[in-house]
Design an enzyme around this catalytic site. Structure first.
Site, PDB file in Angstrom:
ATOM      1  N   LYS A 161      -1.191  -6.822  -8.172  1.00  0.00           N
ATOM      2  CA  LYS A 161      -1.349  -8.131  -7.525  1.00  0.00           C
ATOM      3  C   LYS A 161      -2.774  -8.642  -7.721  1.00  0.00           C
ATOM      4  O   LYS A 161      -3.004  -9.813  -7.983  1.00  0.00           O
ATOM      5  CB  LYS A 161      -1.027  -8.066  -6.029  1.00  0.00           C
TER       6      LYS A 161
ATOM      7  N   SER B 265       0.366  -9.210   1.109  1.00  0.00           N
ATOM      8  CA  SER B 265      -1.093  -9.209   1.212  1.00  0.00           C
ATOM      9  C   SER B 265      -1.480  -9.152   2.669  1.00  0.00           C
ATOM     10  O   SER B 265      -0.793  -9.725   3.533  1.00  0.00           O
ATOM     11  CB  SER B 265      -1.673 -10.476   0.572  1.00  0.00           C
TER      12      SER B 265
ATOM     13  N   HIS C 238       0.829  -1.210   0.000  1.00  0.00           N
ATOM     14  CA  HIS C 238       0.000   0.000   0.000  1.00  0.00           C
ATOM     15  C   HIS C 238       0.864   1.260   0.000  1.00  0.00           C
ATOM     16  O   HIS C 238       0.524   2.251  -0.658  1.00  0.00           O
ATOM     17  CB  HIS C 238      -0.903   0.024   1.234  1.00  0.00           C
TER      18      HIS C 238
END
Length: 277
Positions: free
Chosen positions: A145, A181, A33
């Site tokens: 992703k 993730s 992020h």
């Protein structure tokens, strides 16, 4: 950094600096992020990050209730990354009434990740369209992703003629290749050691394709079988066209290998783009 909870307050804040770039998230921020934020910041005077766990994109037996929520940590990371506005709405703010109007992503709703998670992309596209209307950015950053999600949202923006540029960002990986993730934290210590195998198999498949092997179905089946031999439960491994995630032809040179598989109770997804001569 301003933390805002209502659409009205968000619009009032953004009227002062309407030149904004947007990074939608479900929170539990990690380095992937932060890369999106780093890509966003030079593109506008105001960087907006949203944190909202969207119930509409979770199936009835998925992890909506236990999806990791780490708001204070998210705020700390956003502040350190130089974010200007964090939009943290609750469900009543996003869905003040039952959401009877939804976005249907056509064929992409029913293949690969869409087949494995029915109505998932309808929920994603619907909430992102609402967030776009609330934030009104000139551009938005999405990680590759979630490759199929990126394609769905790119096509939604184009077909609805939204004045927003969708900017893809490369997948951020741990040193052993595992794609970062929020769901990685579900893995046990032993599962975390095993998890990089998924990316290793994608790399092996890429190498075969680049070496001239065009037996795509055999390559896909061998990849799934190798995962299964090591205790995974694969949903799919597929070689598709990058442009639309449809099955390719022998003449296609821009491919992507997409995969989803369960390791224990954790479902991991990954992909790898392949360029052929």
């Amino acid at each position: 950094m301003d933390v805002i909870h209502s659409v009205a307050a968000l619009r009032e804040r953004l009227e002062r600096v309407p030149n904004n770039v947007f990074v939608p998230t479900m929170g539990n921020l990690h380095q992937g992020h932060i890369q999106l934020i780093d890509i966003a910041k030079p593109r506008a005077a105001c960087t907006v990050v949203s944190v909202f766990v969207n119930r509409l994109q979770f199936g009835p037996r998925e992890d909506f209730e236990r999806y990791p929520r780490t708001l204070q940590g998210d705020f700390d990371q956003c502040r350190a990354a130089g974010v200007d506005v964090v939009f943290v709405p609750d469900e009543r703010e996003i869905y003040p009434e039952p959401q009877t109007f939804v976005v249907e992503p056509s064929d992409l709703e029913h293949i690969l990740e869409g087949a494995a998670r029915p109505k998932h992309f309808r929920g994603v596209a619907t909430v992102v369209l609402k967030l776009f209307n609330m934030v009104r950015p000139h551009s938005a950053i999405f990680g590759k992703k979630d490759y199929q999600q990126y394609i769905v949202l790119r096509d939604m923006v184009r077909q609805f003629a939204l004045p927003i540029e969708i900017i893809p960002a490369e997948t951020v990986r741990a040193s052993d290749g595992l794609a970062l993730s929020s769901r990685n934290q579900y893995l046990s210590v032993e599962q975390r050691k095993e998890a990089p195998r998924l990316y290793a198999i994608l790399c092996k498949m890429r190498d075969e394709l680049q070496a001239g092997n065009r037996e795509i179905q055999r390559i896909e089946l061998e990849g799934m079988a190798e995962l299964a031999r090591h205790g995974w439960r694969p949903d799919y491994i597929a070689v598709r066209r990058q442009a639309d995630l449809q099955e390719g032809t022998p003449d296609d040179t821009h491919l992507v290998i997409v995969a989803a598989a369960r390791l224990g109770s954790t479902r991991l997804i990954d992909n790898l783009e392949v360029e052929l001569c």
